[in-house]
Design a protein around this motif. Structure first.
Motif, PDB file in Angstrom:
ATOM      1  N   ALA A 296      42.523  52.553  40.180  1.00  0.00           N
ATOM      2  CA  ALA A 296      41.685  53.309  39.143  1.00  0.00           C
ATOM      3  C   ALA A 296      41.049  54.391  40.040  1.00  0.00           C
ATOM      4  O   ALA A 296      40.789  55.595  39.153  1.00  0.00           O
ATOM      5  CB  ALA A 296      40.828  52.258  38.448  1.00  0.00           C
ATOM      6  N   ALA A 297      40.510  53.988  41.159  1.00  0.00           N
ATOM      7  CA  ALA A 297      39.965  55.038  41.922  1.00  0.00           C
ATOM      8  C   ALA A 297      40.899  56.257  42.072  1.00  0.00           C
ATOM      9  O   ALA A 297      40.484  57.428  42.347  1.00  0.00           O
ATOM     10  CB  ALA A 297      39.161  54.434  43.042  1.00  0.00           C
ATOM     11  N   LEU A 298      41.966  55.952  42.410  1.00  0.00           N
ATOM     12  CA  LEU A 298      42.994  56.983  42.931  1.00  0.00           C
ATOM     13  C   LEU A 298      43.780  57.821  41.541  1.00  0.00           C
ATOM     14  O   LEU A 298      44.493  58.514  41.858  1.00  0.00           O
ATOM     15  CB  LEU A 298      44.209  56.267  43.822  1.00  0.00           C
ATOM     16  N   VAL A 299      43.361  57.521  40.381  1.00  0.00           N
ATOM     17  CA  VAL A 299      44.056  58.014  39.261  1.00  0.00           C
ATOM     18  C   VAL A 299      43.617  59.579  39.171  1.00  0.00           C
ATOM     19  O   VAL A 299      42.693  59.859  39.404  1.00  0.00           O
ATOM     20  CB  VAL A 299      43.445  57.553  37.962  1.00  0.00           C
ATOM     21  N   GLY A 300      44.695  60.436  39.038  1.00  0.00           N
ATOM     22  CA  GLY A 300      44.417  61.870  39.135  1.00  0.00           C
ATOM     23  C   GLY A 300      44.800  62.299  40.581  1.00  0.00           C
ATOM     24  O   GLY A 300      44.810  63.550  40.523  1.00  0.00           O
ATOM     25  N   SER A 301      45.279  61.585  41.548  1.00  0.00           N
ATOM     26  CA  SER A 301      45.395  62.121  42.946  1.00  0.00           C
ATOM     27  C   SER A 301      46.770  62.619  42.702  1.00  0.00           C
ATOM     28  O   SER A 301      47.693  62.283  42.134  1.00  0.00           O
ATOM     29  CB  SER A 301      45.493  60.936  43.902  1.00  0.00           C
ATOM     30  N   PRO A 302      47.113  63.869  43.286  1.00  0.00           N
ATOM     31  CA  PRO A 302      48.537  64.550  43.215  1.00  0.00           C
ATOM     32  C   PRO A 302      49.530  63.792  43.737  1.00  0.00           C
ATOM     33  O   PRO A 302      50.406  63.802  43.264  1.00  0.00           O
ATOM     34  CB  PRO A 302      48.107  65.828  44.210  1.00  0.00           C
ATOM     35  N   SER A 303      49.366  63.172  44.978  1.00  0.00           N
ATOM     36  CA  SER A 303      50.296  62.225  45.457  1.00  0.00           C
ATOM     37  C   SER A 303      50.831  60.929  44.908  1.00  0.00           C
ATOM     38  O   SER A 303      52.172  60.662  44.757  1.00  0.00           O
ATOM     39  CB  SER A 303      50.178  61.924  47.011  1.00  0.00           C
ATOM     40  N   VAL A 304      49.777  60.151  44.532  1.00  0.00           N
ATOM     41  CA  VAL A 304      50.085  58.739  44.091  1.00  0.00           C
ATOM     42  C   VAL A 304      49.334  58.646  42.600  1.00  0.00           C
ATOM     43  O   VAL A 304      49.328  57.597  42.278  1.00  0.00           O
ATOM     44  CB  VAL A 304      49.427  57.858  44.927  1.00  0.00           C
ATOM     45  N   GLY A 305      49.244  59.744  41.720  1.00  0.00           N
ATOM     46  CA  GLY A 305      48.627  59.879  40.727  1.00  0.00           C
ATOM     47  C   GLY A 305      49.310  58.481  39.713  1.00  0.00           C
ATOM     48  O   GLY A 305      48.641  57.687  38.896  1.00  0.00           O
ATOM     49  N   GLN A 306      50.673  58.636  39.201  1.00  0.00           N
ATOM     50  CA  GLN A 306      51.174  57.960  38.470  1.00  0.00           C
ATOM     51  C   GLN A 306      51.345  56.333  39.056  1.00  0.00           C
ATOM     52  O   GLN A 306      51.138  55.598  38.187  1.00  0.00           O
ATOM     53  CB  GLN A 306      53.089  58.377  38.339  1.00  0.00           C
ATOM     54  N   TRP A 307      51.666  56.330  40.271  1.00  0.00           N
ATOM     55  CA  TRP A 307      51.505  54.817  40.600  1.00  0.00           C
ATOM     56  C   TRP A 307      50.002  54.242  40.700  1.00  0.00           C
ATOM     57  O   TRP A 307      49.749  52.858  40.427  1.00  0.00           O
ATOM     58  CB  TRP A 307      51.931  54.755  42.106  1.00  0.00           C
ATOM     59  N   ALA A 308      49.111  54.943  41.009  1.00  0.00           N
ATOM     60  CA  ALA A 308      47.750  54.599  40.664  1.00  0.00           C
ATOM     61  C   ALA A 308      47.524  54.106  39.328  1.00  0.00           C
ATOM     62  O   ALA A 308      46.920  52.978  39.245  1.00  0.00           O
ATOM     63  CB  ALA A 308      46.862  55.727  41.330  1.00  0.00           C
ATOM     64  N   LEU A 309      47.943  55.109  38.273  1.00  0.00           N
ATOM     65  CA  LEU A 309      47.482  54.720  36.891  1.00  0.00           C
ATOM     66  C   LEU A 309      48.210  53.218  36.668  1.00  0.00           C
ATOM     67  O   LEU A 309      47.673  52.466  35.818  1.00  0.00           O
ATOM     68  CB  LEU A 309      48.307  55.847  36.258  1.00  0.00           C
ATOM     69  N   LEU A 310      49.512  53.177  36.836  1.00  0.00           N
ATOM     70  CA  LEU A 310      50.318  51.815  36.773  1.00  0.00           C
ATOM     71  C   LEU A 310      49.425  50.751  37.223  1.00  0.00           C
ATOM     72  O   LEU A 310      49.427  49.580  36.611  1.00  0.00           O
ATOM     73  CB  LEU A 310      51.669  52.167  37.376  1.00  0.00           C
ATOM     74  N   ALA A 311      49.120  50.898  38.793  1.00  0.00           N
ATOM     75  CA  ALA A 311      48.358  49.767  39.258  1.00  0.00           C
ATOM     76  C   ALA A 311      47.135  49.451  38.511  1.00  0.00           C
ATOM     77  O   ALA A 311      46.720  48.202  38.408  1.00  0.00           O
ATOM     78  CB  ALA A 311      48.062  50.198  40.658  1.00  0.00           C
ATOM     79  N   GLY A 312      46.354  50.497  38.130  1.00  0.00           N
ATOM     80  CA  GLY A 312      44.977  50.598  37.428  1.00  0.00           C
ATOM     81  C   GLY A 312      45.029  49.777  36.273  1.00  0.00           C
ATOM     82  O   GLY A 312      44.329  48.959  35.590  1.00  0.00           O
TER      83      GLY A 312
END
Length: 368
Positions: A255-271
């Motif tokens: 959730a904290a990394l949602v929107g980051s250019p490199s890991v945005g999609q994976w961060a959203l999936l994890a969150g």
């Protein structure tokens, strides 16, 4: 004036009778006081058990609500455009961190297991109170009765304490039957264990062999089976207890990394997925009351272990006049096992005719 002479022997007899009456009254008073304390313990453990059961329900509901809300906010924070939705991102991260902390606390205290401990303590104190009332109805209590009742009260309190802290071990390294009774007194002298009268007072050689057969089956089947089930449930509970906080921790990072250019999609999936899975784990572990099931299996093993010790201690006394009446004892064992007398005798003969490594599927207990 005529002086009345009272014989010395009559005075002595009167004094002894008065002393015995005073001792009997003192024993009665003490046992009534213990009975009042035991009745109070029943009420206290019942109230505490209900409170801890409510804790389990409220904490399960709260953690699920927090994790699902955090997952929803993590999903919403990915919807463009960005700045106003930063609040969703921060809120989701914060909620996941709170859920992780709550998970760790709940997994440590195991509220469903705490509630089961208090329910069992209330049941045991009710049983003890009934036994005290039986003693008071049948005979004048002795010093042995008072000491026995006091030891049993203290043993139950040690096995199932009222205070929350210090906690009893919820994830023990070694699974053993719960013990809520004082140790039976073993005969110390070897000569007392051999010889002696074994006929009379409702006892016979056949009854002794029957009881020995019951002990063998209790050890080999009932106690061993509930200990095995307890180990299995404990293993499942350990896995779930470590999995829940891990999922919410990963979801918080995502959730904290949602929107980051490199890991945005994976961060959203994890969150989002981490929160959903954490709710499932929480529902399985605490909604399913896995800790309570573990405690239940330990208590069942303890019930059969107590019965085994009771039979063994009775058979150790070689003088049958000092034992409980054999027919009454046999009936009590049958009732504890949920069997008729004929079924109990058949069970004892079955065990007596089989070897120690027999793989019969017959269990001694039929109650649970």
């Amino acid at each position: 004036m005529t002086t009345t002479h009272i014989p010395t022997e009559k005075c002595s007899t009167t004094e002894k009778t008065t002393t015995r009456d005073d001792d009997s009254m003192a024993s009665l008073t003490k046992l009534y006081a213990i009975a009042e304390a035991v009745s109070d313990r029943v009420e206290m453990h019942t109230i505490i058990g209900e409170q801890r059961n409510n804790w389990n329900f409220l904490l399960v509901s709260s953690i699920n609500a927090i994790t699902l809300s955090a997952a929803t906010m993590a999903g919403l924070s990915a919807i463009p455009p960005g700045e106003p939705l930063l609040a969703f991102k921060l809120s989701s991260t914060l909620l996941y961190l709170v859920a992780t902390g709550l998970f760790m606390v709940v997994n440590k205290i195991q509220p469903s297991q705490l509630a089961e401990e208090q329910r069992n303590a209330a049941k045991l104190f009710r049983h003890l109170h009934t036994q005290i009332q039986t003693i008071l109805a049948l005979r004048t209590p002795t010093l042995v009765d008072l000491n026995d009742v006091m030891e049993r009260v203290l043993a139950i309190e040690k096995a199932y304490p009222l205070p929350l802290l210090p906690l009893l071990e919820k994830f023990p390294e070694k699974v053993e039957p719960t013990k809520w009774w004082p140790s039976y007194k073993r005969l110390q002298k070897q000569e007392q264990q051999v010889g002696g009268q074994i006929e009379g007072n409702g006892w016979s050689r056949e009854l002794e062999e029957e009881m020995k057969g019951v002990i063998r089956i209790l050890k080999r089947k009932d106690i061993a089976e509930y200990v095995r089930l307890g180990k299995l449930v404990l293993k499942v509970n350990r896995i779930l207890a470590s999995l829940g906080p891990s999922l919410t921790g990963v979801a918080a990072v995502g959730a904290a990394l949602v929107g980051s250019p490199s890991v945005g999609q994976w961060a959203l999936l994890a969150g989002v997925t981490g929160g959903a899975l954490a709710s499932v784990v929480n529902t399985l572990e605490h909604g399913g009351q896995v800790g309570m099931v573990f405690e239940l299996f330990r208590n069942c093993a303890g019930f059969y272990h107590l019965l085994e010790e009771s039979i063994d201690s009775t058979l150790m006394e070689r003088e049958v006049d000092k034992r409980e009446n054999g027919e009454l004892f046999e009936m009590k064992v049958a009732l504890h096992l949920g069997r008729s007398l004929s079924e109990l005798r058949a069970l004892g003969s079955l065990s007596s005719s089989s070897s120690e490594d027999d793989n019969t599927s017959e269990f001694a207990g039929k109650l649970f």
